[in-house]
Scaffold this active site. Structure first.
Site, short mmCIF file in Angstrom:
data_model
loop_
_atom_site.label_atom_id
_atom_site.label_comp_id
_atom_site.label_asym_id
_atom_site.label_seq_id
_atom_site.Cartn_x
_atom_site.Cartn_y
_atom_site.Cartn_z
N ALA A 120 -34.24 31.24 -11.43
CA ALA A 120 -33.56 30.21 -12.21
C ALA A 120 -33.06 30.68 -13.57
O ALA A 120 -32.56 29.91 -14.37
CB ALA A 120 -34.49 29.02 -12.40
N ARG A 149 -30.52 32.52 -14.35
CA ARG A 149 -29.06 32.57 -14.56
C ARG A 149 -28.36 32.09 -13.28
O ARG A 149 -29.01 31.74 -12.28
CB ARG A 149 -28.62 34.00 -14.89
CG ARG A 149 -28.86 34.96 -13.74
CD ARG A 149 -28.37 36.35 -14.03
NE ARG A 149 -28.25 37.09 -12.79
CZ ARG A 149 -28.08 38.40 -12.71
NH1 ARG A 149 -28.01 39.11 -13.81
NH2 ARG A 149 -27.96 38.99 -11.54
N VAL A 152 -41.15 36.81 -6.83
CA VAL A 152 -41.54 36.00 -5.66
C VAL A 152 -42.17 36.83 -4.54
O VAL A 152 -42.72 36.29 -3.59
CB VAL A 152 -40.33 35.20 -5.10
CG1 VAL A 152 -39.87 34.13 -6.06
CG2 VAL A 152 -39.19 36.12 -4.68
N SER A 172 -26.32 31.59 2.78
CA SER A 172 -24.99 32.10 2.40
C SER A 172 -24.06 32.02 3.59
O SER A 172 -24.50 32.12 4.74
CB SER A 172 -25.10 33.57 1.97
OG SER A 172 -23.81 34.13 1.86
N TYR A 179 -28.54 41.85 3.93
CA TYR A 179 -28.43 40.55 3.24
C TYR A 179 -28.12 39.42 4.23
O TYR A 179 -28.75 38.36 4.20
CB TYR A 179 -27.34 40.66 2.18
CG TYR A 179 -27.06 39.42 1.38
CD1 TYR A 179 -27.91 39.01 0.36
CD2 TYR A 179 -25.90 38.65 1.62
CE1 TYR A 179 -27.64 37.88 -0.39
CE2 TYR A 179 -25.62 37.52 0.88
CZ TYR A 179 -26.49 37.13 -0.13
OH TYR A 179 -26.21 36.00 -0.87
N ILE A 212 -18.71 32.19 -4.66
CA ILE A 212 -18.90 31.38 -5.86
C ILE A 212 -18.57 32.24 -7.08
O ILE A 212 -18.88 33.43 -7.13
CB ILE A 212 -20.37 30.87 -5.94
CG1 ILE A 212 -20.76 30.15 -4.64
CG2 ILE A 212 -20.57 29.96 -7.15
CD1 ILE A 212 -19.90 28.98 -4.24
#
Ligand code: NAI
Length: 244
Positions: A13, A15, A62, A140, A153, A186
């Site tokens: 969180a 950025r 994480v 995604s 990914y 994005i």
């Protein structure tokens, strides 16, 4: 939408999309717990607290199970519970498959999939006790379309869909919904780094004719986190301007 009395934990969180999701949920009244492996700028905390909500901030990787459990415990001790979990932290380590090193494969799996497992596992007990919860995983478009150079990914982002759908079937009767948001391209540091011709190539595939903004993703997450979405679970909300 009204999140008064709720606490939201957002990973990654500090950025980009994660930060925007945190600010958006705070605008609708949620207390916020930010978690990021990099230090979180004080400006982010200030922006959130301007909404009159509580904002806690933790340095957290994480992939570190013990650290995840310890941070989750601290948040629950401080706020009484976690009602919304947004698994947003994610990394890329792009390379064509023939050149991809095992470390590039393993690192991306570790953050994007194992990280989601650890955080969700740690949070879900409190949601079961509360008989309510919202889990939103950030996938995604490339988890659906595939993308050259992103075998690692895109595997994690498709994997998150199986995770979302299976978990939603296990915890639905406990009042917990589990959904995914699949962003397209994005407008973030990642896409700004592309050259003009790469950007034009992407734009030509987007029917709405523009890249997405971080707010487009935050709006979708806020909806799935809200009471208004209480009958939606196990689904993927594609936010990609129609490109896929
Ligand atoms: P970003 O790179 O700007 O932000 C990611 C944040 O996650 C950073 O603050 C970073 O420090 C943190 N992070 C990385 N590894 C971590 C770890 N092990 N533990 C805790 N925090 C960690 O990325 P962006 O663009 O905001 O993306 C957010 C999510 O959206 C990611 O899951 C990404 O895969 C996904 N996404 C992004 C798209 C885009 O166009 N930017 C498109 C589709 C999906």
């Amino acid at each position: 939408m009204n999140f008064n009395g709720k606490t939201a934990l957002i990973t990654g969180a500090g950025r980009g999309i994660g930060k925007t999701i945190a600010v958006k949920l705070a605008k609708f009244g949620s207390d916020i717990a930010l978690a990021d492996m990099n230090p979180i700028n004080d400006d982010v905390l200030k922006e959130i607290e301007e909404n009159g909500t509580k904002c806690l901030s933790y340095k957290l990787d994480v992939t570190n199970v013990d650290a995840v459990d310890s941070v989750v415990k601290k948040i629950i001790d401080e706020t009484g519970g976690i009602h919304i979990l947004v698994n947003n932290a994610g990394i890329t380590q792009d390379n064509l498959f023939m050149r991809m090193k095992p470390e590039q494969w393993l690192q991306v799996i570790d953050v994007n999939l194992n990280g989601v497992f650890h955080v969700t596992k740690s949070v879900i007990r409190t949601m079961v006790k509360q008989h309510s919860g919202r889990i939103i995983n950030i996938s995604s478009v490339v988890g659906f379309s595939g993308n050259p150079g992103q075998v690692n990914y895109s595997s994690t982002k498709s994997g998150l869909i199986g995770f979302t759908k299976s978990l939603s079937r296990e915890v639905g009767t406990r009042g917990i919904t589990v959904n995914a948001v699949a962003p397209g391209f994005i407008n973030t540091a990642m896409t700004q780094a592309l050259n003009e011709s790469q950007q034009q190539a992407i734009l030509s595939q987007i029917p709405l004719g523009r890249m997405g903004e971080v707010d487009d993703i935050a709006n979708a997450v806020a909806f799935l986190a809200s009471e208004e979405a209480s009958y939606i679970t196990g689904t993927v909300l594609h936010v990609n301007g129609g490109m896929y």
